[in-house]
Design a protein around this motif. Structure first.
Motif, mmCIF file in Angstrom:
data_model
loop_
_atom_site.group_PDB
_atom_site.id
_atom_site.type_symbol
_atom_site.label_atom_id
_atom_site.label_comp_id
_atom_site.label_asym_id
_atom_site.label_seq_id
_atom_site.Cartn_x
_atom_site.Cartn_y
_atom_site.Cartn_z
ATOM 1 N N ASP A 65 4.922 10.244 2.297
ATOM 2 C CA ASP A 65 3.934 9.480 3.058
ATOM 3 C C ASP A 65 3.963 7.999 2.665
ATOM 4 O OD1 ASP A 65 2.693 11.298 4.775
ATOM 5 O OD2 ASP A 65 0.702 10.656 4.132
ATOM 6 N N GLY A 66 3.877 7.753 1.350
ATOM 7 C CA GLY A 66 3.778 6.384 0.864
ATOM 8 C C GLY A 66 5.051 5.593 1.018
ATOM 9 N N TYR A 67 6.130 6.098 0.451
ATOM 10 C CA TYR A 67 7.378 5.340 0.471
ATOM 11 C C TYR A 67 7.924 5.174 1.884
ATOM 12 C CZ TYR A 67 7.438 5.827 -4.616
ATOM 13 O OH TYR A 67 7.116 5.762 -5.959
ATOM 14 N N MET A 68 7.780 6.194 2.719
ATOM 15 C CA MET A 68 8.253 6.070 4.097
ATOM 16 C C MET A 68 7.378 5.116 4.904
ATOM 17 S SD MET A 68 11.106 7.373 4.658
ATOM 18 C CE MET A 68 10.994 6.893 6.386
ATOM 19 N N SER A 69 6.124 4.949 4.512
ATOM 20 C CA SER A 69 5.284 3.945 5.164
ATOM 21 C C SER A 69 5.801 2.548 4.852
ATOM 22 C CB SER A 69 3.832 4.084 4.697
ATOM 23 O OG SER A 69 3.246 5.266 5.209
ATOM 24 N N SER A 70 6.258 2.331 3.617
ATOM 25 C CA SER A 70 6.847 1.041 3.261
ATOM 26 C C SER A 70 8.139 0.809 4.035
ATOM 27 C CB SER A 70 7.119 0.984 1.752
ATOM 28 O OG SER A 70 5.911 1.035 1.012
ATOM 29 N N VAL A 71 8.958 1.866 4.183
ATOM 30 C CA VAL A 71 10.175 1.762 4.978
ATOM 31 C C VAL A 71 9.822 1.456 6.437
ATOM 32 C CG1 VAL A 71 12.161 3.046 5.877
ATOM 33 C CG2 VAL A 71 11.523 3.255 3.469
ATOM 34 N N SER A 72 8.764 2.112 6.926
ATOM 35 C CA SER A 72 8.311 1.867 8.294
ATOM 36 C C SER A 72 7.962 0.392 8.489
ATOM 37 C CB SER A 72 7.093 2.747 8.606
ATOM 38 O OG SER A 72 6.600 2.500 9.902
ATOM 39 N N GLY A 105 0.815 -1.212 0.000
ATOM 40 C CA GLY A 105 0.000 0.000 0.000
ATOM 41 C C GLY A 105 0.849 1.261 0.000
ATOM 42 N N GLY A 106 1.956 1.244 0.741
ATOM 43 C CA GLY A 106 2.834 2.409 0.770
ATOM 44 C C GLY A 106 3.472 2.686 -0.578
ATOM 45 N N ILE A 107 3.890 1.618 -1.259
ATOM 46 C CA ILE A 107 4.480 1.801 -2.595
ATOM 47 C C ILE A 107 3.457 2.403 -3.555
ATOM 48 C CG2 ILE A 107 5.376 0.558 -4.611
ATOM 49 C CD1 ILE A 107 6.695 -1.404 -2.640
ATOM 50 N N ILE A 108 2.202 1.933 -3.456
ATOM 51 C CA ILE A 108 1.148 2.454 -4.336
ATOM 52 C C ILE A 108 0.909 3.938 -4.047
ATOM 53 C CG2 ILE A 108 -1.324 2.339 -4.858
ATOM 54 C CD1 ILE A 108 -1.125 -0.703 -4.408
ATOM 55 N N GLU A 109 0.783 4.318 -2.770
ATOM 56 C CA GLU A 109 0.557 5.735 -2.460
ATOM 57 C C GLU A 109 1.743 6.594 -2.877
ATOM 58 O OE1 GLU A 109 -0.283 8.909 1.150
ATOM 59 O OE2 GLU A 109 0.386 6.890 1.640
ATOM 60 N N GLY A 110 2.956 6.111 -2.616
ATOM 61 C CA GLY A 110 4.136 6.889 -2.993
ATOM 62 C C GLY A 110 4.212 7.121 -4.484
ATOM 63 N N THR A 111 3.894 6.080 -5.273
ATOM 64 C CA THR A 111 3.922 6.216 -6.733
ATOM 65 C C THR A 111 2.823 7.170 -7.207
ATOM 66 O OG1 THR A 111 4.775 3.959 -6.894
ATOM 67 C CG2 THR A 111 3.881 4.944 -8.903
#
Length: 446
Positions: free
Chosen positions: A288-295, A118-124
């Motif tokens: 927001d998105g990519y850092m959520s994936s990192v999180s 989901g984070g990757i999708i939002e970041g993209t």
């Protein structure tokens, strides 16, 4: 005095050079404002997912470290990731309901897998925001910001009473400390001069904390349980990918994206007195998105812009990136030195509630100001009235969603921001651009 005020205004602008001794109190104020809210979602989801106390302690340490990194990138972007704005990042409450359901049904490893995707999708989507940004018109963002403020009012009230689930919720002791903290904030804001006036929330937190210590409400026994120094652990949980969980969590990521647009827009309007740019929206969403994936790689939940800190900026008008950066450094240190995080976590909920009541109210005011900046014609008035009426009204009666599948109920039944977002976007797409002109043409055809 006039020259002093001009000087204060200049150094506290976005890129002003603030002396370290003055910057640190503002940074600490931001951390105190968000600390409890940053760790609470993990405590709730970890409990629903059946994690052990040791695993929870590790996640609480990691979440502070990740929030610090995310805040740093929002302040000082990497490539197109980051808004170059004073946005404070933290673990999002928006995902709590759906992640509790996923964690209880499929396990915490599935939570991590869904957050990564989901984070990757939002970041993209954030990187390509210019292609879809128009569906989030100013009136849609204004509705979302206003709803965020309203949805947080009960969070502030719950904190004021001692915190959700507290055995002594609503006790005289909690109400006394919360009221004392609020009064201290107000008095300091009225009586303080120069830049000190902007530290009213920190003053209230410190005074309320001191009173709570004397009243025996603070427990220092666990300060050294995590050791002195501890590095955050990467991939403490092996991700598992479940398509149903991914779809459900991705929907909430879209809602979170709208909240981020609303938070960032409100911060720019209230703090910088201008409209947000497309580049700033894109950068904030990408972070927001990519850092959520990192999180998630650190075992934590999605992180996003914090409304508490937007409210704080609306109150203080201090938007300087360097001052917020000192707060980000504090979060990183909390992630590396567990006793620091443990110390901040001893802050009683009622103290935080005394400060957040006004801060969350400021977000509502920012949303109203955004509405006023929109042209309040019949079309925009209809969007505002219906989205707020349905979004806030229906979620006050969650049983109205009982005919929908359980996953849909988890997304909509108690999430007024999600419902307001969906209704406002649909109305913005479906209503005629000028409803008044449409009426005139209809009359002429008759």
């Amino acid at each position: 005095m006039k020259n002093e005020n001009v000087s204060v205004e200049n150094i506290y602008n976005l890129d002003g050079r603030v002396p370290l001794g003055k910057a640190i109190p503002f940074g600490v104020q931001h951390i105190l404002a968000m600390f409890v809210a940053n760790i609470a979602p993990i405590i709730i989801v970890a409990g629903a997912s059946g994690l052990s106390g040791k695993e929870l302690a590790m996640l609480l340490q990691n979440c502070m470290f990740v929030a610090g990194i995310g805040t740093m990138i929002q302040l000082y972007p990497v490539w197109k990731i980051g808004a170059r704005l004073p946005i404070v990042m933290g673990v999002s409450f928006t995902f709590v309901s759906i992640l509790c359901f996923v964690g209880a049904s499929y396990g915490y490893n599935t939570v991590i897998g869904a957050v990564i995707i989901g984070g990757i999708i939002e970041g993209t989507l954030g990187i390509f925001a210019k292609y879809w940004r128009k569906i989030i018109s100013p009136v849609v963002a204004a509705c979302v910001v206003t709803t965020i403020g309203f949805s947080l009012l009960n969070v502030g009230a719950n904190s004021f009473g001692g915190g959700v689930g507290a055995k002594d919720f609503g006790s005289a002791k909690n109400l006394l400390v919360g009221t004392f903290t609020l009064v201290c904030c107000l008095l300091f804001n009225i009586l303080a001069k120069s830049f000190w006036k902007q530290l009213s929330v920190l003053f209230g937190l410190v005074m309320g904390y001191i009173l709570s210590i004397f009243m025996g409400m603070v427990d220092f026994s666990g300060l050294l349980e995590g050791g002195i120094v501890s590095l955050p652990k990467i991939l403490p949980f092996v991700p598992e990918f479940n398509i149903s969980a991914i779809i459900a969590v991705t929907v909430i990521f879209l809602v979170s994206a709208t909240e981020t647009i609303g938070d960032t827009s409100a911060m720019v309007v209230s703090g910088l007195d201008r409209d947000i740019t497309e580049k700033e929206i894109s950068g904030s969403l990408a972070c927001d998105g990519y850092m959520s994936s990192v999180s998630a790689l650190f075992g934590c939940l999605p992180i996003t812009s914090f409304s508490q800190n937007v409210g704080l900026i609306a109150m203080t008008k201090v938007v300087n990136r360097f001052t917020i950066m000192t707060g980000a450094v504090c979060m990183l240190l909390c992630g590396l030195f567990p006793p620091l995080g443990a110390f901040f976590s001893t802050l009683p909920e009622c103290v935080l509630g005394g400060c957040t009541i006004m801060m969350f109210g400021s977000i509502v005011v920012s949303g109203i100001q955004m509405m006023i900046r929109c042209k309040l014609d019949q079309r925009n008035t209809t969007i505002i009235a219906l989205s707020l009426g349905i979004g806030i009204g229906f979620t006050q009666v969650p049983e109205i969603f009982n005919i929908f599948p359980q996953m849909v109920q988890e997304v909509l039944a108690t999430n007024c921001v999600a419902v307001v977002f969906i209704v406002a976007v649909l109305l913005n797409l479906l209503l005629p651009k000028s409803m008044e002109i449409g009426k005139i043409k209809a009359k002429e055809e008759k």
